[in-house]
Scaffold this motif. Structure first.
Motif, PDB file in Angstrom:
ATOM      1  N   GLY A  11       9.538 -52.881  36.425  1.00  0.00           N
ATOM      2  CA  GLY A  11       9.417 -52.219  37.629  1.00  0.00           C
ATOM      3  C   GLY A  11      10.929 -52.453  38.039  1.00  0.00           C
ATOM      4  N   LEU A  12      10.718 -51.164  39.216  1.00  0.00           N
ATOM      5  CA  LEU A  12      11.762 -50.612  39.699  1.00  0.00           C
ATOM      6  C   LEU A  12      12.932 -51.600  39.833  1.00  0.00           C
ATOM      7  N   TYR A  13      12.579 -52.858  40.422  1.00  0.00           N
ATOM      8  CA  TYR A  13      13.307 -53.609  40.894  1.00  0.00           C
ATOM      9  C   TYR A  13      12.966 -54.981  40.313  1.00  0.00           C
TER      10      TYR A  13
ATOM     11  N   PRO B 296      13.243 -56.972  36.513  1.00  0.00           N
ATOM     12  CA  PRO B 296      15.217 -57.535  36.033  1.00  0.00           C
ATOM     13  C   PRO B 296      15.408 -57.438  34.789  1.00  0.00           C
ATOM     14  N   LEU B 297      14.826 -56.755  34.190  1.00  0.00           N
ATOM     15  CA  LEU B 297      15.786 -55.670  33.119  1.00  0.00           C
ATOM     16  C   LEU B 297      16.474 -54.146  33.943  1.00  0.00           C
ATOM     17  N   VAL B 298      15.868 -53.651  35.062  1.00  0.00           N
ATOM     18  CA  VAL B 298      16.023 -52.572  35.949  1.00  0.00           C
ATOM     19  C   VAL B 298      17.071 -53.220  36.517  1.00  0.00           C
ATOM     20  N   ARG B 299      16.705 -54.402  37.339  1.00  0.00           N
ATOM     21  CA  ARG B 299      18.166 -55.054  37.946  1.00  0.00           C
ATOM     22  C   ARG B 299      19.280 -55.771  37.166  1.00  0.00           C
ATOM     23  N   GLU B 300      19.048 -56.023  36.391  1.00  0.00           N
ATOM     24  CA  GLU B 300      20.720 -56.117  35.293  1.00  0.00           C
ATOM     25  C   GLU B 300      20.922 -54.369  35.131  1.00  0.00           C
ATOM     26  N   ARG B 301      20.101 -53.634  34.671  1.00  0.00           N
ATOM     27  CA  ARG B 301      20.495 -52.363  34.048  1.00  0.00           C
ATOM     28  C   ARG B 301      21.532 -51.759  35.367  1.00  0.00           C
ATOM     29  N   PHE B 302      21.287 -51.453  36.448  1.00  0.00           N
ATOM     30  CA  PHE B 302      22.077 -50.992  37.965  1.00  0.00           C
ATOM     31  C   PHE B 302      23.269 -52.076  38.170  1.00  0.00           C
ATOM     32  N   LEU B 303      23.217 -53.266  37.872  1.00  0.00           N
ATOM     33  CA  LEU B 303      24.151 -54.290  38.105  1.00  0.00           C
ATOM     34  C   LEU B 303      25.378 -54.266  36.859  1.00  0.00           C
ATOM     35  N   ASP B 304      24.881 -54.360  36.024  1.00  0.00           N
ATOM     36  CA  ASP B 304      25.782 -53.761  34.592  1.00  0.00           C
ATOM     37  C   ASP B 304      27.565 -53.266  35.254  1.00  0.00           C
ATOM     38  N   GLY B 305      28.075 -53.622  34.522  1.00  0.00           N
ATOM     39  CA  GLY B 305      29.699 -53.050  35.111  1.00  0.00           C
ATOM     40  C   GLY B 305      30.181 -54.097  36.408  1.00  0.00           C
ATOM     41  N   LEU B 306      29.204 -54.798  37.023  1.00  0.00           N
ATOM     42  CA  LEU B 306      29.909 -54.570  38.349  1.00  0.00           C
ATOM     43  C   LEU B 306      30.351 -56.198  38.113  1.00  0.00           C
ATOM     44  N   PRO B 307      31.805 -57.061  38.959  1.00  0.00           N
ATOM     45  CA  PRO B 307      31.743 -57.597  38.649  1.00  0.00           C
ATOM     46  C   PRO B 307      31.484 -59.363  38.667  1.00  0.00           C
ATOM     47  N   ALA B 308      31.187 -60.132  37.407  1.00  0.00           N
ATOM     48  CA  ALA B 308      30.457 -61.434  37.774  1.00  0.00           C
ATOM     49  C   ALA B 308      29.636 -62.451  38.956  1.00  0.00           C
ATOM     50  N   GLU B 309      30.646 -61.497  39.833  1.00  0.00           N
ATOM     51  CA  GLU B 309      29.900 -62.522  41.138  1.00  0.00           C
ATOM     52  C   GLU B 309      29.411 -61.964  41.892  1.00  0.00           C
ATOM     53  N   VAL B 310      28.974 -60.247  41.432  1.00  0.00           N
ATOM     54  CA  VAL B 310      28.039 -59.795  41.888  1.00  0.00           C
ATOM     55  C   VAL B 310      26.674 -60.253  41.142  1.00  0.00           C
ATOM     56  N   THR B 311      25.910 -61.269  41.100  1.00  0.00           N
ATOM     57  CA  THR B 311      24.348 -61.943  40.810  1.00  0.00           C
ATOM     58  C   THR B 311      23.247 -60.178  41.750  1.00  0.00           C
ATOM     59  N   PRO B 312      22.060 -60.945  41.279  1.00  0.00           N
ATOM     60  CA  PRO B 312      21.241 -59.898  42.720  1.00  0.00           C
ATOM     61  C   PRO B 312      21.629 -60.873  43.448  1.00  0.00           C
TER      62      PRO B 312
ATOM     63  N   ARG C 201      21.340 -47.127  40.971  1.00  0.00           N
ATOM     64  CA  ARG C 201      19.510 -46.624  41.085  1.00  0.00           C
ATOM     65  C   ARG C 201      19.071 -45.669  41.537  1.00  0.00           C
ATOM     66  N   THR C 202      20.024 -44.546  42.012  1.00  0.00           N
ATOM     67  CA  THR C 202      19.767 -43.423  42.494  1.00  0.00           C
ATOM     68  C   THR C 202      19.510 -42.895  40.986  1.00  0.00           C
ATOM     69  N   ARG C 203      20.216 -42.619  40.366  1.00  0.00           N
ATOM     70  CA  ARG C 203      19.681 -42.392  38.683  1.00  0.00           C
ATOM     71  C   ARG C 203      18.901 -42.886  37.766  1.00  0.00           C
ATOM     72  N   LEU C 204      18.735 -43.514  38.362  1.00  0.00           N
ATOM     73  CA  LEU C 204      17.158 -44.496  37.490  1.00  0.00           C
ATOM     74  C   LEU C 204      15.852 -43.988  38.229  1.00  0.00           C
ATOM     75  N   LEU C 205      16.542 -43.672  39.937  1.00  0.00           N
ATOM     76  CA  LEU C 205      15.018 -42.738  39.921  1.00  0.00           C
ATOM     77  C   LEU C 205      14.844 -41.196  39.847  1.00  0.00           C
ATOM     78  N   GLY C 206      16.492 -41.232  39.718  1.00  0.00           N
ATOM     79  CA  GLY C 206      16.343 -39.576  39.064  1.00  0.00           C
ATOM     80  C   GLY C 206      15.579 -39.757  37.948  1.00  0.00           C
ATOM     81  N   GLU C 207      16.255 -40.587  36.764  1.00  0.00           N
ATOM     82  CA  GLU C 207      15.536 -40.589  35.323  1.00  0.00           C
ATOM     83  C   GLU C 207      13.563 -41.260  35.535  1.00  0.00           C
ATOM     84  N   ALA C 208      13.271 -41.827  36.423  1.00  0.00           N
ATOM     85  CA  ALA C 208      11.639 -42.621  36.487  1.00  0.00           C
ATOM     86  C   ALA C 208      11.073 -41.609  36.889  1.00  0.00           C
ATOM     87  N   THR C 209      11.311 -40.507  37.722  1.00  0.00           N
ATOM     88  CA  THR C 209      10.438 -39.420  38.345  1.00  0.00           C
ATOM     89  C   THR C 209      10.992 -37.893  37.821  1.00  0.00           C
TER      90      THR C 209
END
Length: 182
Positions: free
Chosen positions: A24-26, A28-44, A121-129
């Motif tokens: 789903g858009l939000y 676990p797999l998609v969430r990890e994709r757009f949080l990847d690269g942010l500091p580890a402290e930035v959990t969901p 997140r916007t890029r993922l939406l663009g890819e999905a649509t």
């Protein structure tokens, strides 16, 4: 059961899938994709707090406000805010009216990280649509805006000013579906 009840159950199922399904858009797999690269402290959960702080209008929220967002106790909210503070993403500031109150505000680094995640997140939406006609995308946006406004209007104590911009705050996870850590 009438047809409308059946349609509402279908809408609820689609919204649950969008929010919680693995792909789903939000989810676990998609969430990890757009949080990847942010500091580890930035959990969901941390990201959700950052978005809440960003969406708050002056004055910024208190830790108690954040605890209410997370549907948790103040101690958990303090742990999340402490991690974000240590990462340099938020800072605690004194309230301008009541100096006893401490509020949580974004740092410039916090704003940059939110902007980075939003761009992903916007890029993922663009890819999905990507294969959707522009008219369908515009219609979906209109319908979701209408749904957000309708839901907000039917909440006790909701005001028109609460409706705009508030929908994005809860875009990553429910407090009950993500532990404190990553």
């Amino acid at each position: 059961m009438n047809d409308r009840d059946e349609e509402l159950r279908g809408l609820d199922a689609v919204l649950r899938e969008l929010r919680h399904a693995r792909y789903g858009l939000y989810g676990p797999l998609v969430r990890e994709r757009f949080l990847d690269g942010l500091p580890a402290e930035v959990t969901p959960t941390g990201y959700r707090v950052l978005r809440f702080v960003e969406a708050g209008s002056p004055p910024p929220p208190t830790v108690s406000d954040i605890a209410a967002l997370l549907l948790s106790d103040r101690a958990r909210a303090v742990r999340v805010v402490d991690r974000l503070t240590a990462a340099g993403l938020v800072t605690r500031v004194r309230d301008t009216v009541d100096r006893r109150i401490r509020r949580v505000d974004l740092t410039d680094a916090g704003r940059r990280h939110i902007a980075l995640a939003a761009a992903r997140r916007t890029r993922l939406l663009g890819e999905a649509t990507a294969d959707w006609p522009d008219e369908d995308l515009a219609r979906l946006t209109d319908f979701l805006e209408r749904l957000n406004a309708s839901v907000a209007r039917h909440l006790p104590g909701a005001e028109a000013s609460d409706v705009s911009g508030a929908a994005d705050v809860h875009d990553v996870s429910d407090a009950t579906d993500v532990p404190d850590g990553r």
